[in-house]
Design an enzyme around this catalytic site. Structure first.
Site, mmCIF file in Angstrom:
data_model
loop_
_atom_site.group_PDB
_atom_site.id
_atom_site.type_symbol
_atom_site.label_atom_id
_atom_site.label_comp_id
_atom_site.label_asym_id
_atom_site.label_seq_id
_atom_site.Cartn_x
_atom_site.Cartn_y
_atom_site.Cartn_z
ATOM 1 N N SER A 149 -4.388 -10.696 -12.478
ATOM 2 C CA SER A 149 -4.141 -9.912 -13.688
ATOM 3 C C SER A 149 -4.693 -10.649 -14.903
ATOM 4 C CB SER A 149 -2.635 -9.718 -13.857
ATOM 5 O OG SER A 149 -2.346 -9.202 -15.136
ATOM 6 N N ALA B 29 0.822 -1.223 0.000
ATOM 7 C CA ALA B 29 0.000 0.000 0.000
ATOM 8 C C ALA B 29 0.853 1.268 0.000
ATOM 9 C CB ALA B 29 -0.951 -0.015 1.194
ATOM 10 N N TYR C 10 5.099 -14.416 -14.405
ATOM 11 C CA TYR C 10 4.054 -13.530 -13.873
ATOM 12 C C TYR C 10 2.664 -14.083 -14.219
ATOM 13 C CZ TYR C 10 1.442 -9.187 -13.009
ATOM 14 O OH TYR C 10 0.535 -8.257 -12.553
ATOM 15 N N GLY D 203 0.843 3.152 -5.933
ATOM 16 C CA GLY D 203 -0.011 2.541 -6.944
ATOM 17 C C GLY D 203 -1.417 2.217 -6.464
ATOM 18 N N ILE D 204 -1.889 1.042 -6.847
ATOM 19 C CA ILE D 204 -3.273 0.630 -6.582
ATOM 20 C C ILE D 204 -3.509 0.453 -5.074
ATOM 21 C CG2 ILE D 204 -4.942 -1.227 -7.015
ATOM 22 C CD1 ILE D 204 -3.246 -1.717 -9.685
HETATM 23 N N1 LIG Z 1 -0.435 -1.767 -12.915
HETATM 24 C C1 LIG Z 1 -1.030 -2.637 -13.699
HETATM 25 O O1 LIG Z 1 -1.262 -2.377 -14.892
HETATM 26 C C2 LIG Z 1 -1.468 -3.970 -13.147
HETATM 27 C C3 LIG Z 1 -2.238 -4.815 -13.974
HETATM 28 C C4 LIG Z 1 -2.669 -6.034 -13.471
HETATM 29 C C5 LIG Z 1 -2.351 -6.393 -12.175
HETATM 30 N N2 LIG Z 1 -1.583 -5.567 -11.398
HETATM 31 C C6 LIG Z 1 -1.271 -6.003 -10.026
HETATM 32 O O2 LIG Z 1 -1.676 -4.989 -9.132
HETATM 33 C C7 LIG Z 1 -0.929 -5.095 -7.916
HETATM 34 C C8 LIG Z 1 -0.440 -3.716 -7.500
HETATM 35 O O3 LIG Z 1 0.487 -3.263 -8.469
HETATM 36 P P1 LIG Z 1 0.666 -1.728 -8.872
HETATM 37 O O4 LIG Z 1 0.302 -1.613 -10.293
HETATM 38 O O5 LIG Z 1 0.040 -0.814 -7.888
HETATM 39 O O6 LIG Z 1 2.270 -1.645 -8.819
HETATM 40 P P2 LIG Z 1 3.287 -0.825 -7.902
HETATM 41 O O7 LIG Z 1 3.043 0.632 -8.037
HETATM 42 O O8 LIG Z 1 4.629 -1.363 -8.291
HETATM 43 O O9 LIG Z 1 2.924 -1.274 -6.417
HETATM 44 C C9 LIG Z 1 3.272 -2.533 -5.929
HETATM 45 C C10 LIG Z 1 3.235 -2.511 -4.424
HETATM 46 O O10 LIG Z 1 3.701 -3.792 -3.951
HETATM 47 C C11 LIG Z 1 4.799 -3.600 -3.081
HETATM 48 N N3 LIG Z 1 5.736 -4.714 -3.140
HETATM 49 C C12 LIG Z 1 6.290 -5.268 -4.234
HETATM 50 N N4 LIG Z 1 7.136 -6.246 -3.876
HETATM 51 C C13 LIG Z 1 7.110 -6.307 -2.526
HETATM 52 C C14 LIG Z 1 7.777 -7.097 -1.569
HETATM 53 N N5 LIG Z 1 8.675 -8.015 -1.923
HETATM 54 N N6 LIG Z 1 7.509 -6.890 -0.261
HETATM 55 C C15 LIG Z 1 6.638 -5.934 0.116
HETATM 56 N N7 LIG Z 1 5.970 -5.151 -0.751
HETATM 57 C C16 LIG Z 1 6.219 -5.337 -2.052
HETATM 58 C C17 LIG Z 1 5.441 -2.292 -3.550
HETATM 59 O O11 LIG Z 1 6.273 -1.770 -2.540
HETATM 60 P P3 LIG Z 1 7.411 -0.666 -2.853
HETATM 61 O O12 LIG Z 1 6.682 0.643 -2.805
HETATM 62 O O13 LIG Z 1 8.380 -0.833 -1.736
HETATM 63 O O14 LIG Z 1 7.998 -0.985 -4.185
HETATM 64 C C18 LIG Z 1 4.200 -1.468 -3.832
HETATM 65 O O15 LIG Z 1 3.652 -0.958 -2.644
HETATM 66 C C19 LIG Z 1 0.182 -6.111 -8.198
HETATM 67 O O16 LIG Z 1 -0.178 -7.354 -7.635
HETATM 68 C C20 LIG Z 1 0.206 -6.205 -9.721
HETATM 69 O O17 LIG Z 1 0.680 -7.465 -10.149
HETATM 70 C C21 LIG Z 1 -1.145 -4.361 -11.850
#
Ligand SMILES: NC(=O)c1ccc[n+]([C@@H]2O[C@H](COP(=O)([O-])OP(=O)(O)OC[C@H]3O[C@@H](n4cnc5c(N)ncnc54)[C@H](OP(=O)(O)O)[C@@H]3O)[C@@H](O)[C@H]2O)c1
Length: 286
Positions: free
Chosen positions: A140, A11, A166, A14-15
Protein backbone atom coordinates in the site's frame (compact mmCIF):
# COMPACT_ATOMS: atom_id res chain seq x y z
CA UNK A 1 -0.43 -26.76 -22.50
CA UNK A 2 -1.45 -27.02 -18.84
CA UNK A 3 -3.43 -24.23 -17.25
CA UNK A 4 -1.40 -21.93 -15.06
CA UNK A 5 -2.23 -22.33 -11.38
CA UNK A 6 -2.83 -19.24 -9.24
CA UNK A 7 -3.47 -19.07 -5.49
CA UNK A 8 -5.05 -15.83 -4.31
CA UNK A 9 -5.40 -15.11 -0.60
CA UNK A 10 -8.36 -13.06 0.59
CA UNK A 11 -10.34 -13.76 -2.57
CA UNK A 12 -13.79 -13.71 -0.96
CA UNK A 13 -14.29 -10.04 -1.77
CA UNK A 14 -12.77 -6.78 -2.92
CA UNK A 15 -9.56 -6.82 -4.95
CA UNK A 16 -8.88 -10.54 -4.40
CA UNK A 17 -12.22 -11.59 -5.86
CA UNK A 18 -11.82 -9.19 -8.79
CA UNK A 19 -8.39 -10.61 -9.70
CA UNK A 20 -9.74 -14.16 -9.29
CA UNK A 21 -12.50 -13.43 -11.83
CA UNK A 22 -10.08 -11.78 -14.25
CA UNK A 23 -7.62 -14.71 -14.12
CA UNK A 24 -10.42 -17.30 -14.33
CA UNK A 25 -11.47 -15.57 -17.58
CA UNK A 26 -7.90 -16.15 -18.81
CA UNK A 27 -8.21 -19.90 -18.15
CA UNK A 28 -6.06 -20.06 -15.04
CA UNK A 29 -6.77 -22.78 -12.51
CA UNK A 30 -7.75 -20.48 -9.67
CA UNK A 31 -7.52 -21.41 -6.00
CA UNK A 32 -9.37 -18.86 -3.94
CA UNK A 33 -8.56 -18.56 -0.27
CA UNK A 34 -11.02 -17.36 2.35
CA UNK A 35 -11.50 -17.72 6.08
CA UNK A 36 -15.16 -18.69 6.02
CA UNK A 37 -16.02 -21.91 4.19
CA UNK A 38 -19.60 -21.01 3.22
CA UNK A 39 -18.58 -17.59 1.92
CA UNK A 40 -15.62 -19.03 0.00
CA UNK A 41 -17.78 -21.74 -1.61
CA UNK A 42 -20.35 -19.11 -2.61
CA UNK A 43 -17.66 -16.98 -4.26
CA UNK A 44 -16.30 -20.06 -6.07
CA UNK A 45 -19.75 -20.81 -7.51
CA UNK A 46 -20.16 -17.17 -8.49
CA UNK A 47 -16.80 -17.17 -10.33
CA UNK A 48 -17.73 -20.37 -12.18
CA UNK A 49 -21.07 -18.84 -13.26
CA UNK A 50 -19.51 -15.55 -14.35
CA UNK A 51 -16.52 -16.99 -16.22
CA UNK A 52 -17.57 -20.49 -17.30
CA UNK A 53 -14.20 -21.73 -15.93
CA UNK A 54 -14.86 -24.75 -13.71
CA UNK A 55 -11.24 -25.04 -12.54
CA UNK A 56 -11.90 -23.02 -9.42
CA UNK A 57 -10.91 -24.49 -6.07
CA UNK A 58 -10.99 -23.23 -2.50
CA UNK A 59 -8.70 -23.16 0.53
CA UNK A 60 -10.05 -22.14 3.91
CA UNK A 61 -7.88 -20.69 6.69
CA UNK A 62 -7.95 -17.75 9.05
CA UNK A 63 -4.43 -16.51 8.44
CA UNK A 64 -4.22 -14.39 11.56
CA UNK A 65 -2.73 -17.65 12.85
CA UNK A 66 0.52 -18.99 11.43
CA UNK A 67 -0.54 -22.52 12.39
CA UNK A 68 -3.44 -22.07 9.95
CA UNK A 69 -1.03 -20.97 7.21
CA UNK A 70 0.80 -24.28 7.73
CA UNK A 71 -2.57 -26.05 7.50
CA UNK A 72 -3.55 -24.39 4.24
CA UNK A 73 -0.17 -25.19 2.69
CA UNK A 74 -0.61 -28.81 3.76
CA UNK A 75 -4.05 -28.88 2.08
CA UNK A 76 -2.68 -27.21 -1.06
CA UNK A 77 0.18 -29.69 -1.37
CA UNK A 78 -2.20 -32.65 -1.13
CA UNK A 79 -3.66 -31.58 -4.47
CA UNK A 80 -1.12 -29.51 -6.36
CA UNK A 81 2.49 -30.23 -7.25
CA UNK A 82 3.17 -26.89 -8.92
CA UNK A 83 2.22 -23.28 -8.29
CA UNK A 84 2.66 -20.64 -11.00
CA UNK A 85 1.37 -17.52 -9.30
CA UNK A 86 0.90 -16.71 -5.62
CA UNK A 87 -0.97 -13.48 -4.88
CA UNK A 88 -0.62 -12.47 -1.24
CA UNK A 89 -3.64 -10.19 -1.13
CA UNK A 90 -5.39 -10.87 2.20
CA UNK A 91 -4.84 -8.05 4.63
CA UNK A 92 -6.33 -5.06 6.25
CA UNK A 93 -6.20 -2.40 8.90
CA UNK A 94 -7.21 -3.17 12.48
CA UNK A 95 -8.96 -1.02 15.08
CA UNK A 96 -7.82 1.69 17.48
CA UNK A 97 -7.04 -0.80 20.26
CA UNK A 98 -4.08 -3.14 19.87
CA UNK A 99 -5.16 -6.77 19.49
CA UNK A 100 -3.08 -9.90 19.52
CA UNK A 101 -3.80 -13.33 18.09
CA UNK A 102 -3.92 -16.47 20.22
CA UNK A 103 -0.33 -17.01 19.04
CA UNK A 104 0.63 -13.71 20.69
CA UNK A 105 1.21 -11.68 17.51
CA UNK A 106 -0.13 -8.19 16.85
CA UNK A 107 -2.95 -8.70 14.34
CA UNK A 108 -1.95 -6.13 11.68
CA UNK A 109 1.55 -7.55 11.44
CA UNK A 110 0.23 -11.12 11.58
CA UNK A 111 -2.08 -10.86 8.57
CA UNK A 112 -0.22 -8.29 6.42
CA UNK A 113 3.37 -9.45 6.93
CA UNK A 114 4.00 -12.70 8.80
CA UNK A 115 1.28 -14.73 7.01
CA UNK A 116 2.38 -13.79 3.46
CA UNK A 117 6.02 -14.26 4.44
CA UNK A 118 5.33 -17.75 5.78
CA UNK A 119 3.00 -18.72 2.94
CA UNK A 120 5.59 -17.68 0.36
CA UNK A 121 8.38 -19.52 2.16
CA UNK A 122 6.36 -22.72 2.48
CA UNK A 123 5.28 -22.63 -1.18
CA UNK A 124 8.64 -21.71 -2.71
CA UNK A 125 9.37 -25.34 -3.58
CA UNK A 126 6.18 -25.56 -5.66
CA UNK A 127 6.81 -22.16 -7.27
CA UNK A 128 10.23 -23.47 -8.33
CA UNK A 129 8.39 -26.27 -10.19
CA UNK A 130 6.92 -23.63 -12.49
CA UNK A 131 8.64 -22.43 -15.68
CA UNK A 132 7.58 -18.94 -14.71
CA UNK A 133 6.76 -18.75 -11.00
CA UNK A 134 5.56 -15.42 -9.68
CA UNK A 135 4.82 -14.07 -6.22
CA UNK A 136 2.87 -10.82 -6.02
CA UNK A 137 2.50 -9.11 -2.67
CA UNK A 138 -0.19 -6.51 -2.08
CA UNK A 139 1.25 -3.56 -0.21
CA UNK A 140 0.00 0.00 0.00
CA UNK A 141 1.03 3.62 -0.47
CA UNK A 142 0.40 3.72 3.27
CA UNK A 143 4.02 2.52 3.55
CA UNK A 144 4.93 6.07 2.56
CA UNK A 145 2.21 7.95 4.45
CA UNK A 146 1.99 6.13 7.76
CA UNK A 147 5.01 3.93 8.45
CA UNK A 148 7.12 4.90 11.43
CA UNK A 149 9.09 1.81 12.39
CA UNK A 150 10.72 1.37 15.77
CA UNK A 151 13.07 -1.61 15.44
CA UNK A 152 13.02 -2.13 19.20
CA UNK A 153 9.21 -2.33 19.21
CA UNK A 154 8.32 -4.10 15.96
CA UNK A 155 4.80 -5.07 16.99
CA UNK A 156 4.00 -1.72 18.61
CA UNK A 157 3.73 -3.11 22.09
CA UNK A 158 4.37 0.30 23.61
CA UNK A 159 3.01 2.81 21.11
CA UNK A 160 0.25 1.17 19.10
CA UNK A 161 -1.56 3.16 16.46
CA UNK A 162 -3.57 1.32 13.72
CA UNK A 163 -2.29 3.50 10.87
CA UNK A 164 1.35 3.13 11.91
CA UNK A 165 0.92 -0.63 12.39
CA UNK A 166 -0.58 -0.90 8.90
CA UNK A 167 2.02 1.39 7.30
CA UNK A 168 4.88 -0.51 8.95
CA UNK A 169 3.52 -3.92 7.90
CA UNK A 170 3.13 -2.77 4.29
CA UNK A 171 6.59 -1.14 4.32
CA UNK A 172 8.18 -4.31 5.68
CA UNK A 173 6.30 -6.37 3.06
CA UNK A 174 8.02 -4.29 0.37
CA UNK A 175 11.41 -4.80 1.99
CA UNK A 176 11.01 -8.59 2.27
CA UNK A 177 9.91 -8.68 -1.38
CA UNK A 178 13.12 -6.92 -2.43
CA UNK A 179 15.20 -9.10 -0.11
CA UNK A 180 13.70 -12.35 -1.39
CA UNK A 181 14.26 -11.37 -5.01
CA UNK A 182 17.91 -10.56 -4.24
CA UNK A 183 18.28 -13.98 -2.55
CA UNK A 184 16.74 -15.79 -5.53
CA UNK A 185 19.09 -13.90 -7.85
CA UNK A 186 22.13 -14.82 -5.76
CA UNK A 187 21.04 -18.47 -5.77
CA UNK A 188 20.72 -18.37 -9.58
CA UNK A 189 16.98 -19.14 -9.43
CA UNK A 190 15.62 -17.42 -12.50
CA UNK A 191 12.25 -19.15 -12.83
CA UNK A 192 10.67 -17.45 -9.80
CA UNK A 193 10.21 -13.72 -9.43
CA UNK A 194 8.71 -11.61 -6.67
CA UNK A 195 7.02 -8.25 -6.98
CA UNK A 196 4.93 -6.02 -4.79
CA UNK A 197 2.21 -3.52 -5.65
CA UNK A 198 -0.20 -0.84 -4.46
CA UNK A 199 -3.75 -1.15 -5.88
CA UNK A 200 -4.79 2.49 -5.42
CA UNK A 201 -7.59 3.64 -3.13
CA UNK A 202 -10.24 1.01 -3.83
CA UNK A 203 -13.91 0.85 -2.81
CA UNK A 204 -13.93 -2.51 -1.02
CA UNK A 205 -14.62 -3.69 2.50
CA UNK A 206 -11.18 -2.37 3.46
CA UNK A 207 -11.35 -0.49 6.79
CA UNK A 208 -15.16 -0.59 6.83
CA UNK A 209 -15.33 -2.70 9.98
CA UNK A 210 -12.23 -1.22 11.65
CA UNK A 211 -12.99 1.27 14.36
CA UNK A 212 -10.15 3.71 13.73
CA UNK A 213 -11.64 6.40 15.98
CA UNK A 214 -14.38 8.91 15.14
CA UNK A 215 -12.27 11.37 13.10
CA UNK A 216 -10.66 8.74 10.84
CA UNK A 217 -13.97 6.86 10.48
CA UNK A 218 -15.57 10.13 9.30
CA UNK A 219 -12.77 10.97 6.83
CA UNK A 220 -12.77 7.50 5.30
CA UNK A 221 -16.59 7.61 4.86
CA UNK A 222 -16.30 10.95 3.06
CA UNK A 223 -13.53 9.72 0.75
CA UNK A 224 -15.00 6.32 -0.19
CA UNK A 225 -17.29 7.47 -3.04
CA UNK A 226 -14.21 8.72 -4.90
CA UNK A 227 -12.31 5.43 -4.67
CA UNK A 228 -11.77 3.19 -7.71
CA UNK A 229 -13.62 -0.08 -8.35
CA UNK A 230 -12.21 -3.43 -7.26
CA UNK A 231 -11.77 -4.35 -10.97
CA UNK A 232 -9.63 -1.26 -11.51
CA UNK A 233 -7.71 -2.03 -8.28
CA UNK A 234 -7.01 -5.54 -9.60
CA UNK A 235 -5.56 -4.38 -12.94
CA UNK A 236 -1.94 -4.19 -11.79
CA UNK A 237 -2.23 -7.66 -10.23
CA UNK A 238 -3.51 -9.09 -13.51
CA UNK A 239 -0.68 -7.31 -15.31
CA UNK A 240 1.95 -8.73 -12.94
CA UNK A 241 0.45 -12.23 -13.12
CA UNK A 242 0.17 -12.43 -16.90
CA UNK A 243 2.60 -10.11 -18.68
CA UNK A 244 5.62 -11.62 -20.41
CA UNK A 245 8.81 -9.62 -20.09
CA UNK A 246 7.96 -7.43 -17.12
CA UNK A 247 10.25 -4.38 -16.95
CA UNK A 248 11.62 -5.27 -13.49
CA UNK A 249 11.50 -7.89 -10.74
CA UNK A 250 11.78 -7.41 -6.97
CA UNK A 251 10.01 -4.14 -7.68
CA UNK A 252 7.10 -2.05 -6.46
CA UNK A 253 4.37 -1.40 -9.04
CA UNK A 254 1.55 1.12 -9.12
CA UNK A 255 -0.85 1.37 -12.08
CA UNK A 256 1.17 -1.18 -14.08
CA UNK A 257 4.37 0.81 -13.78
CA UNK A 258 7.44 0.47 -11.60
CA UNK A 259 7.12 3.05 -8.81
CA UNK A 260 9.49 4.49 -6.26
CA UNK A 261 9.46 3.04 -2.74
CA UNK A 262 9.78 5.47 0.15
CA UNK A 263 13.44 5.58 1.09
CA UNK A 264 12.76 7.26 4.43
CA UNK A 265 13.50 4.32 6.73
CA UNK A 266 15.29 2.03 4.31
CA UNK A 267 18.84 0.80 4.66
CA UNK A 268 20.35 -2.62 3.90
CA UNK A 269 20.72 -3.09 7.66
CA UNK A 270 17.07 -2.26 8.41
CA UNK A 271 15.94 -4.53 5.58
CA UNK A 272 18.02 -7.37 7.06
CA UNK A 273 16.64 -6.70 10.56
CA UNK A 274 13.08 -7.11 9.23
CA UNK A 275 14.00 -10.19 7.19
CA UNK A 276 15.63 -11.86 10.21
CA UNK A 277 12.67 -10.87 12.37
CA UNK A 278 10.22 -12.50 9.93
CA UNK A 279 12.33 -15.65 9.93
CA UNK A 280 12.39 -15.69 13.73
CA UNK A 281 8.62 -15.14 14.06
CA UNK A 282 7.64 -17.68 11.39
CA UNK A 283 10.30 -20.27 12.24
CA UNK A 284 11.53 -20.23 8.64
CA UNK A 285 15.14 -20.01 7.62
CA UNK A 286 14.86 -18.29 4.26
N1 LIG B 1 -8.91 -0.94 -0.59
C1 LIG B 1 -7.89 -0.12 -0.62
O1 LIG B 1 -8.04 1.10 -0.80
C2 LIG B 1 -6.49 -0.66 -0.46
C3 LIG B 1 -5.41 0.22 -0.64
C4 LIG B 1 -4.11 -0.27 -0.52
C5 LIG B 1 -3.91 -1.60 -0.23
N2 LIG B 1 -4.97 -2.44 -0.03
C6 LIG B 1 -4.70 -3.85 0.28
O2 LIG B 1 -5.38 -4.66 -0.65
C7 LIG B 1 -5.60 -5.95 -0.09
C8 LIG B 1 -7.04 -6.38 -0.34
O3 LIG B 1 -7.89 -5.51 0.38
P1 LIG B 1 -9.35 -5.09 -0.12
O4 LIG B 1 -9.32 -3.63 -0.33
O5 LIG B 1 -9.84 -5.96 -1.21
O6 LIG B 1 -10.16 -5.33 1.24
P2 LIG B 1 -11.33 -6.33 1.65
O7 LIG B 1 -12.52 -6.12 0.78
O8 LIG B 1 -11.49 -6.12 3.12
O9 LIG B 1 -10.73 -7.77 1.36
C9 LIG B 1 -9.76 -8.34 2.19
C10 LIG B 1 -9.72 -9.83 1.96
O10 LIG B 1 -8.79 -10.39 2.91
C11 LIG B 1 -9.44 -11.38 3.68
N3 LIG B 1 -8.89 -11.47 5.03
C12 LIG B 1 -8.68 -10.47 5.90
N4 LIG B 1 -8.20 -10.95 7.05
C13 LIG B 1 -8.10 -12.29 6.89
C14 LIG B 1 -7.68 -13.35 7.73
N5 LIG B 1 -7.29 -13.13 8.99
N6 LIG B 1 -7.70 -14.61 7.24
C15 LIG B 1 -8.14 -14.85 5.99
N7 LIG B 1 -8.55 -13.88 5.15
C16 LIG B 1 -8.53 -12.63 5.61
C17 LIG B 1 -10.91 -10.95 3.70
O11 LIG B 1 -11.73 -12.03 4.07
P3 LIG B 1 -13.25 -11.82 4.60
O12 LIG B 1 -14.07 -11.74 3.35
O13 LIG B 1 -13.52 -13.05 5.39
O14 LIG B 1 -13.27 -10.58 5.42
C18 LIG B 1 -11.08 -10.50 2.26
O15 LIG B 1 -11.25 -11.59 1.40
C19 LIG B 1 -5.22 -5.84 1.39
O16 LIG B 1 -3.94 -6.39 1.58
C20 LIG B 1 -5.19 -4.33 1.64
O17 LIG B 1 -4.30 -4.00 2.69
C21 LIG B 1 -6.26 -2.00 -0.15
Amino acid sequence: MKNRVVLITGATGGIGKAVAIALAKQNFTVIIHGRDKEKTLKVRDEIITITGNTDIDILVADIFLLSNVHGMVYDFKQKYKRLDVLINNAGGIMGKSREITTEGLEKTMAVNLFAPYLLTGLLLDLLKESDDGRVINVSSSSHRLNAKPDFTDMQLDKNYNPLIAYGNAKLFLIWVTMHLQAKLDRQGIDNVMVNVMHPGAVKTNFGVDSNLGSMLNFISKLARPFFRTAEKGAETLVYLATTNGLPAKGSYYVDRKVAVVSAKYHSPLNEKIVWDYCNAITGLNL
